[in-house]
Design a protein around this motif. Sequence first.
Motif, PDB file in Angstrom:
ATOM      1  N   THR A   1      36.368 -14.118  58.898  1.00 53.83           N
ATOM      2  CA  THR A   1      36.329 -15.119  58.300  1.00 53.83           C
ATOM      3  C   THR A   1      37.406 -15.799  57.595  1.00 53.83           C
ATOM      4  OG1 THR A   1      35.124 -14.102  56.552  1.00 53.83           O
ATOM      5  CG2 THR A   1      33.737 -15.132  57.803  1.00 53.83           C
ATOM      6  N   PHE A   2      38.499 -14.707  57.038  1.00 56.35           N
ATOM      7  CA  PHE A   2      39.590 -15.136  56.444  1.00 56.35           C
ATOM      8  C   PHE A   2      40.464 -15.936  57.288  1.00 56.35           C
ATOM      9  CE2 PHE A   2      43.914 -13.894  55.513  1.00 56.35           C
ATOM     10  CZ  PHE A   2      44.193 -14.348  54.404  1.00 56.35           C
ATOM     11  N   ILE A   3      40.622 -15.399  58.643  1.00 60.36           N
ATOM     12  CA  ILE A   3      41.774 -16.081  59.390  1.00 60.36           C
ATOM     13  C   ILE A   3      41.065 -17.133  60.193  1.00 60.36           C
ATOM     14  CG2 ILE A   3      41.139 -14.959  61.609  1.00 60.36           C
ATOM     15  CD1 ILE A   3      44.576 -14.657  60.214  1.00 60.36           C
ATOM     16  N   GLU A   4      39.938 -17.397  60.132  1.00 57.34           N
ATOM     17  CA  GLU A   4      39.386 -18.554  60.817  1.00 57.34           C
ATOM     18  C   GLU A   4      39.980 -19.960  60.624  1.00 57.34           C
ATOM     19  OE1 GLU A   4      35.368 -18.575  61.375  1.00 57.34           O
ATOM     20  OE2 GLU A   4      35.084 -20.306  62.559  1.00 57.34           O
ATOM     21  N   PRO A   5      40.149 -20.337  59.390  1.00 56.78           N
ATOM     22  CA  PRO A   5      40.919 -21.800  59.170  1.00 56.78           C
ATOM     23  C   PRO A   5      42.102 -21.701  59.904  1.00 56.78           C
ATOM     24  CG  PRO A   5      40.200 -20.534  56.973  1.00 56.78           C
ATOM     25  CD  PRO A   5      39.702 -19.715  57.850  1.00 56.78           C
ATOM     26  N   GLY A   6      42.951 -20.370  59.619  1.00 59.02           N
ATOM     27  CA  GLY A   6      44.189 -20.720  60.187  1.00 59.02           C
ATOM     28  C   GLY A   6      44.137 -21.008  61.595  1.00 59.02           C
ATOM     29  N   VAL A   7      43.374 -20.313  62.287  1.00 61.61           N
ATOM     30  CA  VAL A   7      43.237 -20.285  63.768  1.00 61.61           C
ATOM     31  C   VAL A   7      42.876 -21.761  64.188  1.00 61.61           C
ATOM     32  CG1 VAL A   7      42.214 -19.507  65.682  1.00 61.61           C
ATOM     33  CG2 VAL A   7      42.721 -17.953  64.170  1.00 61.61           C
ATOM     34  N   VAL A   8      41.938 -22.293  63.528  1.00 60.15           N
ATOM     35  CA  VAL A   8      41.421 -23.811  63.705  1.00 60.15           C
ATOM     36  C   VAL A   8      42.538 -24.878  63.600  1.00 60.15           C
ATOM     37  CG1 VAL A   8      40.064 -25.616  63.091  1.00 60.15           C
ATOM     38  CG2 VAL A   8      39.161 -23.108  63.319  1.00 60.15           C
ATOM     39  N   ARG A   9      43.266 -24.477  62.416  1.00 64.07           N
ATOM     40  CA  ARG A   9      44.647 -25.306  62.439  1.00 64.07           C
ATOM     41  C   ARG A   9      45.770 -25.129  63.253  1.00 64.07           C
ATOM     42  NH1 ARG A   9      46.800 -23.520  57.927  1.00 64.07           N
ATOM     43  NH2 ARG A   9      44.818 -23.240  56.907  1.00 64.07           N
ATOM     44  N   LEU A  10      45.615 -23.678  63.843  1.00 60.30           N
ATOM     45  CA  LEU A  10      46.779 -23.449  64.817  1.00 60.30           C
ATOM     46  C   LEU A  10      46.431 -24.183  66.172  1.00 60.30           C
ATOM     47  CD1 LEU A  10      48.998 -21.699  65.803  1.00 60.30           C
ATOM     48  CD2 LEU A  10      47.458 -20.139  66.561  1.00 60.30           C
ATOM     49  N   LEU A  11      45.276 -24.312  66.561  1.00 63.86           N
ATOM     50  CA  LEU A  11      44.730 -24.968  67.720  1.00 63.86           C
ATOM     51  C   LEU A  11      44.693 -26.346  67.817  1.00 63.86           C
ATOM     52  CD1 LEU A  11      41.961 -22.070  69.056  1.00 63.86           C
ATOM     53  CD2 LEU A  11      44.509 -22.260  69.783  1.00 63.86           C
ATOM     54  N   ALA A  12      44.514 -26.900  66.595  1.00 56.73           N
ATOM     55  CA  ALA A  12      44.698 -28.534  66.563  1.00 56.73           C
ATOM     56  C   ALA A  12      45.794 -29.043  66.798  1.00 56.73           C
ATOM     57  CB  ALA A  12      43.846 -28.718  65.324  1.00 56.73           C
TER      58      ALA A  12
END
Lengths: 117, 499
Positions: free
Chosen positions: B484-495
């Motif tokens: 859950t910690f990394i999820e916002p980072g990943v969402v931002r990476l792919l957008a």
Amino acid sequence: MIVMLWHNIDYVASVVLFSIGLYVVIAKENLIKKFLGLNIMETAVFAFIIALGMVEDGRPPIMTGDAQGPFASPLPQTLVLTGIVVAVSTTALALTLIIRIFRRFGTIEANELREME
Amino acid sequence: MYAWPHWLALVVMTPLAGAALTPIAALLDRRSPPWWALATMTFTSLAATMLVLRVFAEGPFSYLPGGWAAPYGVELRFDEFSAVVGVICLIGWMAILFSSRYTRSLPEFASDRSPYYYALLLLNLGGMIGFAVTGDLFNLFVFLEILSLSGYALVAVGGERIAEMAAFKYLLMGAVSSVLVLFAIGFLYGMTGTLNIADVTARLGALEGPTAPAAVALALLAVGFVTKAAIFPLHVWLPDAHAAAPSPVSAVLSGLVVKLGVIGMIRTYRIYYGAGLFDLTVLNHVLMWLGAISIVMGAFFAIFQEDVKLMLAYSTISNIGYIIMGLGLATTYGVIGASVHIFNHALIKATLFLAVGAIIYRTGYRTLSDLRGVGRAMPLTSVALSIGAISIVGIPPTAGFLCKWYITLGAFEANQPLFGFVLVFGALLIFVYYIRMVNAFYFREPIHAEVTEAREVPVSMLLPTLVLASLCLIMGVLGRIPLTFIEPGVVRLLAPLGG
């Protein structure tokens, strides 16, 4: 096409140098020659970055009272200065390793070293 | 307390300054370097904890050294992926503690060299931390060189027969990949006129004219970082280098240094996904295939190794394959799994290398047949080793399971079931060679007297191994937290930027 290449002769030269360096790294068996190839590659990239900072009729970017543009970009030169420091330390480390390899195996030819391993 | 902005500067500066001061500490007291290095890393860990807490509470934040505004000054930026500094500090600390006894057993390791060993180790850790938190492309290159150069030297420090050859091979491939990265940075600078990563992304997105130079830069960055991450077929430097290095160094190199290549890949992706210049499908497919080939080839080579450390080194190639494949899948699940595997594999591989290091320290042997029966002689170390082995295969209650599960989900989400099967097949192969190891250590009769007479290692070596092994279990149980910690980072990476 030819005209475009001619106008960018500095970039073309660094790409050619880079390829020569890469060829030497891959093709030569002598470890020192391999490393010289790496130095050629590094020099090619430095030349490329220096060329990026060139400004037509640019003056040295020294801010005095009556300084007038256009100025040459100073950033690439500082970058390359750092890059040269890095390259020198890489060279020093590599030569140290080559000396130690020679002391241990008595040769610095990659093909002979492979047989001994 | 975590809101104090200067932690971000301190986390980079402390290990680097500590490295420079280590020889001076040694002048004052000849036996101080390990304790000096430990103190340095303790303070760095404190700073890292504060930073991770802050990114947990507030999301990404920046620090401007000297107060120069972002596009002109150098920016340090801490986001979810930078949280890898937590693992760097943890493993670095454990490796230094482990080294304090271990290095005394090395051939050619006279005590007057030990300050330089610790200085190199601190430089390496500082370089990695800097690489993970910088927001500036040229700074990225400088930290890449700090961590690589100290890495080459650390491989040679042990004085194994092939150590210098391995180090030279590593240096040659590492230096070529660094030059490729620098070339790419030159391209990006030439196109955008800036070196700040966020600024490069924005200006690249607004770029008019041909996109070919941007594609060349992407290719150069990808090849450079993939070489650093030791993906097949650019892995040839890794096995010898990681096997010839002293074991605590192998733990750092295998657990952390190769991961920084992956972090570099993530930074590259951030620029190109953000700019949205062109479709990245081709690169994603290349990475998926290379990742899949690495998984299978790494595991396949590992099965035929007799040397335990070489086996672990090949297993690293296989596991980096998982991470690169997860990145290439480019789905939320896949990238989350890959990012968490960066953390978890670091823990697992450090456990394995430290446990094997402890066994080699006591017995002096390093092949499977020589080490038969060592499990009964050194029970605690072998339990740690087995926990590491179970984790790396990915059996449920351990750290390895969740990330591999997520990458598999990602493969199905991306409609690439083939890669899901490759992943399971790879896990089976890994299972085979770790079973070989566990079988040899527990169920075969010892053939050497040294093995039966081996005692447990001293506390300074046993403690790091056991702590890391228990973390492998704990991270398996608490696996949701990093996900859950990394999820916002990943969402931002792919957008795409602004999307």
